[in-house]
Every structure is written in structure tokens, then in C-alpha cells.
Scaffold this motif. Structure first.
Motif, PDB file in Angstrom:
ATOM      1  N   PRO A  46      26.861  -7.680   7.164  1.00 20.48           N
ATOM      2  CA  PRO A  46      26.121  -7.927   8.404  1.00 20.48           C
ATOM      3  C   PRO A  46      25.249  -9.177   8.272  1.00 20.48           C
ATOM      4  O   PRO A  46      24.673  -9.442   7.213  1.00 20.48           O
ATOM      5  N   ARG A  47      25.194  -9.934   9.333  1.00 24.15           N
ATOM      6  CA  ARG A  47      24.426 -11.183   9.329  1.00 24.15           C
ATOM      7  C   ARG A  47      22.943 -10.914   9.099  1.00 24.15           C
ATOM      8  O   ARG A  47      22.234 -11.711   8.500  1.00 24.15           O
ATOM      9  N   THR A  48      22.459  -9.789   9.564  1.00 24.14           N
ATOM     10  CA  THR A  48      21.034  -9.475   9.420  1.00 24.14           C
ATOM     11  C   THR A  48      20.619  -9.316   7.962  1.00 24.14           C
ATOM     12  O   THR A  48      19.438  -9.401   7.640  1.00 24.14           O
ATOM     13  N   ALA A  49      21.591  -9.128   7.066  1.00 26.39           N
ATOM     14  CA  ALA A  49      21.272  -8.984   5.642  1.00 26.39           C
ATOM     15  C   ALA A  49      20.774 -10.291   5.042  1.00 26.39           C
ATOM     16  O   ALA A  49      20.216 -10.306   3.947  1.00 26.39           O
ATOM     17  N   PHE A  50      20.955 -11.400   5.758  1.00 27.01           N
ATOM     18  CA  PHE A  50      20.499 -12.700   5.263  1.00 27.01           C
ATOM     19  C   PHE A  50      19.050 -12.998   5.648  1.00 27.01           C
ATOM     20  O   PHE A  50      18.496 -14.010   5.233  1.00 27.01           O
ATOM     21  N   TYR A  51      18.451 -12.148   6.468  1.00 34.24           N
ATOM     22  CA  TYR A  51      17.110 -12.432   6.991  1.00 34.24           C
ATOM     23  C   TYR A  51      16.103 -11.419   6.471  1.00 34.24           C
ATOM     24  O   TYR A  51      16.450 -10.301   6.080  1.00 34.24           O
ATOM     25  N   ALA A  52      14.827 -11.805   6.529  1.00 30.72           N
ATOM     26  CA  ALA A  52      13.744 -10.926   6.073  1.00 30.72           C
ATOM     27  C   ALA A  52      13.645  -9.700   6.986  1.00 30.72           C
ATOM     28  O   ALA A  52      13.994  -9.749   8.164  1.00 30.72           O
ATOM     29  N   LYS A  53      13.175  -8.623   6.417  1.00 34.98           N
ATOM     30  CA  LYS A  53      13.026  -7.356   7.138  1.00 34.98           C
ATOM     31  C   LYS A  53      11.544  -6.985   7.193  1.00 34.98           C
ATOM     32  O   LYS A  53      10.726  -7.545   6.491  1.00 34.98           O
ATOM     33  N   LYS A  54      11.237  -6.010   8.026  1.00 38.72           N
ATOM     34  CA  LYS A  54       9.874  -5.479   8.075  1.00 38.72           C
ATOM     35  C   LYS A  54       9.908  -4.024   7.645  1.00 38.72           C
ATOM     36  O   LYS A  54      10.769  -3.252   8.065  1.00 38.72           O
ATOM     37  N   ALA A  60       6.325  -7.506   5.301  1.00 43.74           N
ATOM     38  CA  ALA A  60       7.646  -8.143   5.230  1.00 43.74           C
ATOM     39  C   ALA A  60       8.265  -7.937   3.867  1.00 43.74           C
ATOM     40  O   ALA A  60       7.567  -7.857   2.850  1.00 43.74           O
ATOM     41  N   ARG A  61       9.556  -7.808   3.846  1.00 38.92           N
ATOM     42  CA  ARG A  61      10.301  -7.753   2.586  1.00 38.92           C
ATOM     43  C   ARG A  61      11.553  -8.606   2.750  1.00 38.92           C
ATOM     44  O   ARG A  61      12.024  -8.829   3.865  1.00 38.92           O
ATOM     45  N   LYS A  62      12.048  -9.089   1.650  1.00 38.56           N
ATOM     46  CA  LYS A  62      13.218  -9.957   1.694  1.00 38.56           C
ATOM     47  C   LYS A  62      14.453  -9.164   2.090  1.00 38.56           C
ATOM     48  O   LYS A  62      14.591  -7.986   1.761  1.00 38.56           O
ATOM     49  N   GLY A  63      15.361  -9.865   2.784  1.00 45.02           N
ATOM     50  CA  GLY A  63      16.643  -9.259   3.090  1.00 45.02           C
ATOM     51  C   GLY A  63      17.461  -9.159   1.826  1.00 45.02           C
ATOM     52  O   GLY A  63      17.242  -9.913   0.874  1.00 45.02           O
ATOM     53  N   PRO A  64      18.420  -8.256   1.770  1.00 45.54           N
ATOM     54  CA  PRO A  64      19.166  -8.055   0.528  1.00 45.54           C
ATOM     55  C   PRO A  64      19.926  -9.305   0.060  1.00 45.54           C
ATOM     56  O   PRO A  64      20.111  -9.491  -1.138  1.00 45.54           O
ATOM     57  N   TYR A  65      20.345 -10.158   0.981  1.00 45.66           N
ATOM     58  CA  TYR A  65      21.100 -11.361   0.604  1.00 45.66           C
ATOM     59  C   TYR A  65      20.396 -12.628   1.079  1.00 45.66           C
ATOM     60  O   TYR A  65      21.013 -13.677   1.218  1.00 45.66           O
ATOM     61  N   GLN A  66      19.095 -12.537   1.296  1.00 42.35           N
ATOM     62  CA  GLN A  66      18.327 -13.687   1.773  1.00 42.35           C
ATOM     63  C   GLN A  66      18.373 -14.836   0.775  1.00 42.35           C
ATOM     64  O   GLN A  66      18.444 -16.003   1.163  1.00 42.35           O
ATOM     65  N   HIS A  67      18.373 -14.518  -0.515  1.00 36.43           N
ATOM     66  CA  HIS A  67      18.444 -15.570  -1.530  1.00 36.43           C
ATOM     67  C   HIS A  67      19.765 -16.333  -1.441  1.00 36.43           C
ATOM     68  O   HIS A  67      19.817 -17.538  -1.671  1.00 36.43           O
ATOM     69  N   LEU A  68      20.833 -15.639  -1.059  1.00 39.18           N
ATOM     70  CA  LEU A  68      22.131 -16.316  -0.913  1.00 39.18           C
ATOM     71  C   LEU A  68      22.149 -17.189   0.348  1.00 39.18           C
ATOM     72  O   LEU A  68      22.755 -18.260   0.351  1.00 39.18           O
ATOM     73  N   ALA A  69      21.462 -16.739   1.397  1.00 39.91           N
ATOM     74  CA  ALA A  69      21.359 -17.552   2.612  1.00 39.91           C
ATOM     75  C   ALA A  69      20.597 -18.835   2.305  1.00 39.91           C
ATOM     76  O   ALA A  69      20.983 -19.922   2.760  1.00 39.91           O
ATOM     77  N   GLN A  70      19.528 -18.720   1.518  1.00 44.94           N
ATOM     78  CA  GLN A  70      18.754 -19.901   1.146  1.00 44.94           C
ATOM     79  C   GLN A  70      19.582 -20.841   0.266  1.00 44.94           C
ATOM     80  O   GLN A  70      19.546 -22.061   0.434  1.00 44.94           O
ATOM     81  N   GLU A  71      20.364 -20.265  -0.639  1.00 38.73           N
ATOM     82  CA  GLU A  71      21.246 -21.081  -1.491  1.00 38.73           C
ATOM     83  C   GLU A  71      22.292 -21.792  -0.636  1.00 38.73           C
ATOM     84  O   GLU A  71      22.569 -22.977  -0.840  1.00 38.73           O
TER      85      GLU A  71
END
Length: 160
Positions: A46-54, A60-71
Motif C-alpha cells: 500500500p502506498r500509505t506505507a511510505f508515509y508517516a502515521k499518527k 507521529a511515528r514513521k511509516g513501515p517503508y518510509q525510509h525506502l521512500a526517502q531512499e
């Protein structure tokens, strides 16, 4: 969405990295772009896994794959800075914009040339009409005087 196991997370990260490499090489699916939406679609996450969550408490907490989105964004920016554009549509859009600007310039030049030619045509027709009227006036004047004689046409092949 519930929590995922570490095996599923590792598999998803592997799929995201493989999709990231494909997209950054320029291997885009039909209708896809080099962006997070296409990355998520290609990786099957899911695309939302790339974004921060609340959290429920509002933190706020990081999304599970946010580090990969940043990479992905970092690598995409580096490619663009190096002059490489993985999305061929972007190159095509830029080429079409340049061609459009060139065509607009040519069209403006042609319009200006056309106006010049129209003005030249108007002046030439006006001069021709004035000359025709002058010729007609002189013909009438010469027939009215009666002292103008017509010279018979010369014979072909004889000298005067």
C-alpha cells in the motif's frame, strides 16, 4: 491493517527495492511514472506505507517503508541532478515544450511576413489600378484630339 511479520516485512522491502531499481533504470509500466504511487503498485504494497502515521494519542511515528521512500526520492533526485531522467515521458514532455515554443516563434514570424505581403499586394493593386485609369484617360484624350495618327505595324524581317 494489522501488524505484519518480520518475514513479510523483509519480503516487502525486497520487492520495494527491486521495483525501485526497475523504475530508476527507466523500466516503467504502461501508464506509470517514476513516483511513489507506481513504486507501491509495482512492489505490491500500500502506498500509505511510505508515509508517516499518527498514533492514537496523536504522536507521529514513521511509516513501515518510509525510509525506502526517502531512499527512492534521494536516488531519483541524484539521477535528475546528474542529467539522467528515468521517466521517458518527462523527456518527451520537455522535447514537446521546446518544439511547441519553436513552432510558436515560426508562426509569429510567418504571420508578420504574411501581413507584410498583404500590404505589398494592396499597394501593388492600388498602383496597377491607378496606372490602368491613367492609360484609359490618355486613350480617351488621344482619340478626342484627332491629331494623333496610328502608325501601321511594320513588316516582319525588314529594317526601318
Amino acid at each position: 491493517m494489522g501488524r505484519i511479520s518480520e518475514d513479510t516485512r523483509a519480503h516487502n522491502e525486497e520487492a520495494i527495492r527491486a521495483a525501485m531499481d526497475r523504475l530508476l533504470r527507466g523500466d516503467l509500466p504502461p501508464g506509470g511514472k517514476c513516483d511513489l504511487r507506481t513504486l507501491a503498485s509495482e512492489a505490491g504494497v500500500p502506498r500509505t506505507a511510505f508515509y508517516a502515521k499518527k498514533n492514537r494519542d496523536g504522536t507521529a511515528r514513521k511509516g513501515p517503508y518510509q525510509h525506502l521512500a526517502q531512499e527512492f526520492e534521494r536516488r531519483l533526485t541524484a539521477l535528475r541532478d546528474a542529467g539522467t531522467v528515468p521517466d521517458p515521458r518527462t523527456v518527451q514532455i520537455e522535447r514537446l515544450k521546446e518544439a511547441n515554443a519553436t513552432l510558436k516563434t515560426r508562426l509569429e514570424q510567418r504571420d508578420a511576413e504574411l501581413e507584410t505581403l498583404k500590404d505589398l499586394k494592396r499597394r501593388a493593386l492600388s498602383q496597377i489600378a491607378a496606372q490602368h485609369l491613367e492609360i484609359e484617360r490618355l486613350r480617351e484624350q488621344s482619340t478626342g484630339l484627332g491629331n494623333v495618327r496610328r502608325i501601321p505595324p511594320g513588316r516582319v524581317g525588314t529594317a526601318p
